[in-house]
Write a protein that holds these residues in place. Structure first.
Motif, PDB file in Angstrom:
ATOM      1  N   TYR A  62       0.831  -1.200   0.000  1.00  0.00           N
ATOM      2  CA  TYR A  62       0.000   0.000   0.000  1.00  0.00           C
ATOM      3  C   TYR A  62       0.865   1.250   0.000  1.00  0.00           C
ATOM      4  CZ  TYR A  62      -3.664  -3.261   1.413  1.00  0.00           C
ATOM      5  OH  TYR A  62      -4.540  -4.307   1.467  1.00  0.00           O
ATOM      6  N   GLU A  63       0.310   2.325  -0.502  1.00  0.00           N
ATOM      7  CA  GLU A  63       1.001   3.615  -0.460  1.00  0.00           C
ATOM      8  C   GLU A  63       0.705   4.253   0.889  1.00  0.00           C
ATOM      9  OE1 GLU A  63       0.509   6.219  -3.797  1.00  0.00           O
ATOM     10  OE2 GLU A  63       0.376   4.520  -5.164  1.00  0.00           O
ATOM     11  N   VAL A  64       1.587   4.014   1.837  1.00  0.00           N
ATOM     12  CA  VAL A  64       1.396   4.494   3.200  1.00  0.00           C
ATOM     13  C   VAL A  64       2.763   4.843   3.778  1.00  0.00           C
ATOM     14  CG1 VAL A  64       1.474   2.153   4.173  1.00  0.00           C
ATOM     15  CG2 VAL A  64       0.305   3.952   5.407  1.00  0.00           C
ATOM     16  N   GLU A  65       2.780   5.835   4.629  1.00  0.00           N
ATOM     17  CA  GLU A  65       4.038   6.211   5.269  1.00  0.00           C
ATOM     18  C   GLU A  65       4.374   5.208   6.359  1.00  0.00           C
ATOM     19  OE1 GLU A  65       4.176  10.272   6.523  1.00  0.00           O
ATOM     20  OE2 GLU A  65       3.285  10.986   4.660  1.00  0.00           O
ATOM     21  N   LYS A  66       5.662   5.072   6.630  1.00  0.00           N
ATOM     22  CA  LYS A  66       6.130   4.078   7.593  1.00  0.00           C
ATOM     23  C   LYS A  66       5.499   4.273   8.964  1.00  0.00           C
ATOM     24  CE  LYS A  66      10.172   1.800   9.435  1.00  0.00           C
ATOM     25  NZ  LYS A  66      11.615   1.672   9.438  1.00  0.00           N
ATOM     26  N   GLU A  67       5.387   5.511   9.415  1.00  0.00           N
ATOM     27  CA  GLU A  67       4.824   5.785  10.740  1.00  0.00           C
ATOM     28  C   GLU A  67       3.368   5.329  10.816  1.00  0.00           C
ATOM     29  OE1 GLU A  67       6.370   8.242   8.860  1.00  0.00           O
ATOM     30  OE2 GLU A  67       8.299   7.969   9.874  1.00  0.00           O
ATOM     31  N   VAL A  68       2.620   5.535   9.738  1.00  0.00           N
ATOM     32  CA  VAL A  68       1.222   5.112   9.684  1.00  0.00           C
ATOM     33  C   VAL A  68       1.142   3.583   9.689  1.00  0.00           C
ATOM     34  CG1 VAL A  68      -0.884   5.131   8.280  1.00  0.00           C
ATOM     35  CG2 VAL A  68       0.478   7.223   8.532  1.00  0.00           C
ATOM     36  N   ALA A  69       1.999   2.934   8.906  1.00  0.00           N
ATOM     37  CA  ALA A  69       2.019   1.470   8.850  1.00  0.00           C
ATOM     38  C   ALA A  69       2.346   0.892  10.226  1.00  0.00           C
ATOM     39  CB  ALA A  69       3.028   0.988   7.819  1.00  0.00           C
ATOM     40  N   GLU A  70       3.324   1.470  10.907  1.00  0.00           N
ATOM     41  CA  GLU A  70       3.698   0.989  12.242  1.00  0.00           C
ATOM     42  C   GLU A  70       2.539   1.133  13.228  1.00  0.00           C
ATOM     43  OE1 GLU A  70       8.510   1.848  12.095  1.00  0.00           O
ATOM     44  OE2 GLU A  70       7.164   3.406  12.863  1.00  0.00           O
ATOM     45  N   LYS A  71       1.879   2.265  13.190  1.00  0.00           N
ATOM     46  CA  LYS A  71       0.745   2.519  14.074  1.00  0.00           C
ATOM     47  C   LYS A  71      -0.388   1.535  13.796  1.00  0.00           C
ATOM     48  CE  LYS A  71      -2.725   5.997  15.039  1.00  0.00           C
ATOM     49  NZ  LYS A  71      -3.416   7.102  14.426  1.00  0.00           N
ATOM     50  N   ASP A  72      -0.698   1.342  12.523  1.00  0.00           N
ATOM     51  CA  ASP A  72      -1.782   0.441  12.140  1.00  0.00           C
ATOM     52  C   ASP A  72      -1.477  -1.006  12.514  1.00  0.00           C
ATOM     53  OD1 ASP A  72      -3.127   2.627  11.169  1.00  0.00           O
ATOM     54  OD2 ASP A  72      -2.783   2.153   9.048  1.00  0.00           O
ATOM     55  N   VAL A  73      -0.251  -1.430  12.326  1.00  0.00           N
ATOM     56  CA  VAL A  73       0.138  -2.799  12.678  1.00  0.00           C
ATOM     57  C   VAL A  73       0.037  -3.000  14.188  1.00  0.00           C
ATOM     58  CG1 VAL A  73       2.097  -4.398  12.796  1.00  0.00           C
ATOM     59  CG2 VAL A  73       1.518  -3.284  10.630  1.00  0.00           C
ATOM     60  N   LYS A  74       0.521  -2.042  14.964  1.00  0.00           N
ATOM     61  CA  LYS A  74       0.418  -2.146  16.424  1.00  0.00           C
ATOM     62  C   LYS A  74      -1.038  -2.256  16.869  1.00  0.00           C
ATOM     63  CE  LYS A  74       4.681   0.256  17.707  1.00  0.00           C
ATOM     64  NZ  LYS A  74       5.434  -0.898  18.117  1.00  0.00           N
ATOM     65  N   ALA A  75      -1.909  -1.458  16.285  1.00  0.00           N
ATOM     66  CA  ALA A  75      -3.332  -1.501  16.630  1.00  0.00           C
ATOM     67  C   ALA A  75      -3.952  -2.844  16.242  1.00  0.00           C
ATOM     68  CB  ALA A  75      -4.071  -0.357  15.946  1.00  0.00           C
ATOM     69  N   PHE A  76      -3.589  -3.354  15.081  1.00  0.00           N
ATOM     70  CA  PHE A  76      -4.116  -4.642  14.632  1.00  0.00           C
ATOM     71  C   PHE A  76      -3.662  -5.764  15.559  1.00  0.00           C
ATOM     72  CE2 PHE A  76      -3.796  -8.537  12.112  1.00  0.00           C
ATOM     73  CZ  PHE A  76      -5.090  -8.644  11.644  1.00  0.00           C
ATOM     74  N   ILE A  77      -2.380  -5.781  15.880  1.00  0.00           N
ATOM     75  CA  ILE A  77      -1.847  -6.819  16.758  1.00  0.00           C
ATOM     76  C   ILE A  77      -2.517  -6.750  18.127  1.00  0.00           C
ATOM     77  CG2 ILE A  77       0.209  -7.579  18.017  1.00  0.00           C
ATOM     78  CD1 ILE A  77       1.815  -6.825  15.483  1.00  0.00           C
ATOM     79  N   GLN A  78      -2.694  -5.569  18.642  1.00  0.00           N
ATOM     80  CA  GLN A  78      -3.336  -5.402  19.943  1.00  0.00           C
ATOM     81  C   GLN A  78      -4.754  -5.993  19.922  1.00  0.00           C
ATOM     82  OE1 GLN A  78      -3.529  -1.368  21.372  1.00  0.00           O
ATOM     83  NE2 GLN A  78      -4.706  -1.945  23.174  1.00  0.00           N
ATOM     84  N   LYS A  79      -5.490  -5.737  18.871  1.00  0.00           N
ATOM     85  CA  LYS A  79      -6.866  -6.240  18.790  1.00  0.00           C
ATOM     86  C   LYS A  79      -6.920  -7.755  18.703  1.00  0.00           C
ATOM     87  CE  LYS A  79      -8.900  -2.074  17.223  1.00  0.00           C
ATOM     88  NZ  LYS A  79     -10.173  -1.496  16.975  1.00  0.00           N
ATOM     89  N   VAL A  80      -6.055  -8.357  17.902  1.00  0.00           N
ATOM     90  CA  VAL A  80      -6.100  -9.816  17.795  1.00  0.00           C
ATOM     91  C   VAL A  80      -5.546 -10.487  19.050  1.00  0.00           C
ATOM     92  CG1 VAL A  80      -6.186  -9.947  15.284  1.00  0.00           C
ATOM     93  CG2 VAL A  80      -3.978  -9.943  16.402  1.00  0.00           C
ATOM     94  N   GLU A  81      -4.600  -9.823  19.728  1.00  0.00           N
ATOM     95  CA  GLU A  81      -4.124 -10.346  21.014  1.00  0.00           C
ATOM     96  C   GLU A  81      -5.237 -10.290  22.062  1.00  0.00           C
ATOM     97  OE1 GLU A  81      -0.597  -8.000  21.840  1.00  0.00           O
ATOM     98  OE2 GLU A  81       0.707  -9.652  21.208  1.00  0.00           O
ATOM     99  N   GLU A  82      -5.945  -9.158  22.129  1.00  0.00           N
ATOM    100  CA  GLU A  82      -7.034  -9.019  23.095  1.00  0.00           C
ATOM    101  C   GLU A  82      -8.130 -10.044  22.861  1.00  0.00           C
ATOM    102  OE1 GLU A  82      -8.259  -4.945  22.722  1.00  0.00           O
ATOM    103  OE2 GLU A  82      -6.532  -4.203  23.856  1.00  0.00           O
ATOM    104  N   ALA A  83      -8.357 -10.397  21.613  1.00  0.00           N
ATOM    105  CA  ALA A  83      -9.364 -11.409  21.274  1.00  0.00           C
ATOM    106  C   ALA A  83      -8.836 -12.826  21.495  1.00  0.00           C
ATOM    107  CB  ALA A  83      -9.814 -11.233  19.826  1.00  0.00           C
ATOM    108  N   GLY A  84      -7.524 -12.963  21.801  1.00  0.00           N
ATOM    109  CA  GLY A  84      -6.926 -14.271  22.045  1.00  0.00           C
ATOM    110  C   GLY A  84      -6.732 -15.096  20.802  1.00  0.00           C
ATOM    111  N   LEU A  85      -6.445 -14.449  19.684  1.00  0.00           N
ATOM    112  CA  LEU A  85      -6.360 -15.158  18.414  1.00  0.00           C
ATOM    113  C   LEU A  85      -4.940 -15.463  17.955  1.00  0.00           C
ATOM    114  CD1 LEU A  85      -9.111 -13.195  16.464  1.00  0.00           C
ATOM    115  CD2 LEU A  85      -9.342 -15.230  17.889  1.00  0.00           C
ATOM    116  N   ILE A  86      -3.928 -14.924  18.628  1.00  0.00           N
ATOM    117  CA  ILE A  86      -2.549 -15.212  18.204  1.00  0.00           C
ATOM    118  C   ILE A  86      -1.762 -15.802  19.354  1.00  0.00           C
ATOM    119  CG2 ILE A  86      -2.437 -13.539  16.342  1.00  0.00           C
ATOM    120  CD1 ILE A  86      -0.999 -11.634  18.149  1.00  0.00           C
ATOM    121  N   LYS A  87      -0.715 -16.514  18.959  1.00  0.00           N
ATOM    122  CA  LYS A  87       0.185 -17.110  19.955  1.00  0.00           C
ATOM    123  C   LYS A  87       1.581 -16.633  19.748  1.00  0.00           C
ATOM    124  CE  LYS A  87       0.248 -21.264  17.121  1.00  0.00           C
ATOM    125  NZ  LYS A  87       0.083 -22.667  17.069  1.00  0.00           N
TER     126      LYS A  87
END
Length: 87
Positions: A62-87
């Motif tokens: 995607y055409e996205v700046e690194k800071e935005v990508a980092e923020k979005d990835v952190k938010a995504f990981i947090q959500k799937v961790e909270e849902a208990g979906l990753i190990k």
């Protein structure tokens, strides 16, 4: 990181959903909807991608700046961790 066994991603009528199957249904009773970028990240987590891998994949896809990508990835990981979906 990797998606736990028992969770699958499906595309239904242009929407991406994650559902539990098998014994995972006992622990997770619901559906998660993802946008296109979320489904993109989910697929990489199925292969055991690291946070850095996910950021780099977003930057390549995607055409996205690194800071935005980092923020979005952190938010995504947090959500799937909270849902208990990753190990």
């Amino acid at each position: 990181m990797k998606i736990k066994d028992g969770f699958i991603l499906r595309e239904v009528a242009g929407n991406f959903i994650v559902v539990a199957v098998g014994s995972a249904v006992k622990q997770f009773n619901g559906v998660i909807t993802l946008n296109e970028a979320g489904a993109f990240l989910w697929k990489r987590l199925q292969d055991g991608a690291t946070e850095t891998d996910l950021v780099n994949a977003l930057l390549e896809e995607y055409e996205v700046e690194k800071e935005v990508a980092e923020k979005d990835v952190k938010a995504f990981i947090q959500k799937v961790e909270e849902a208990g979906l990753i190990k």
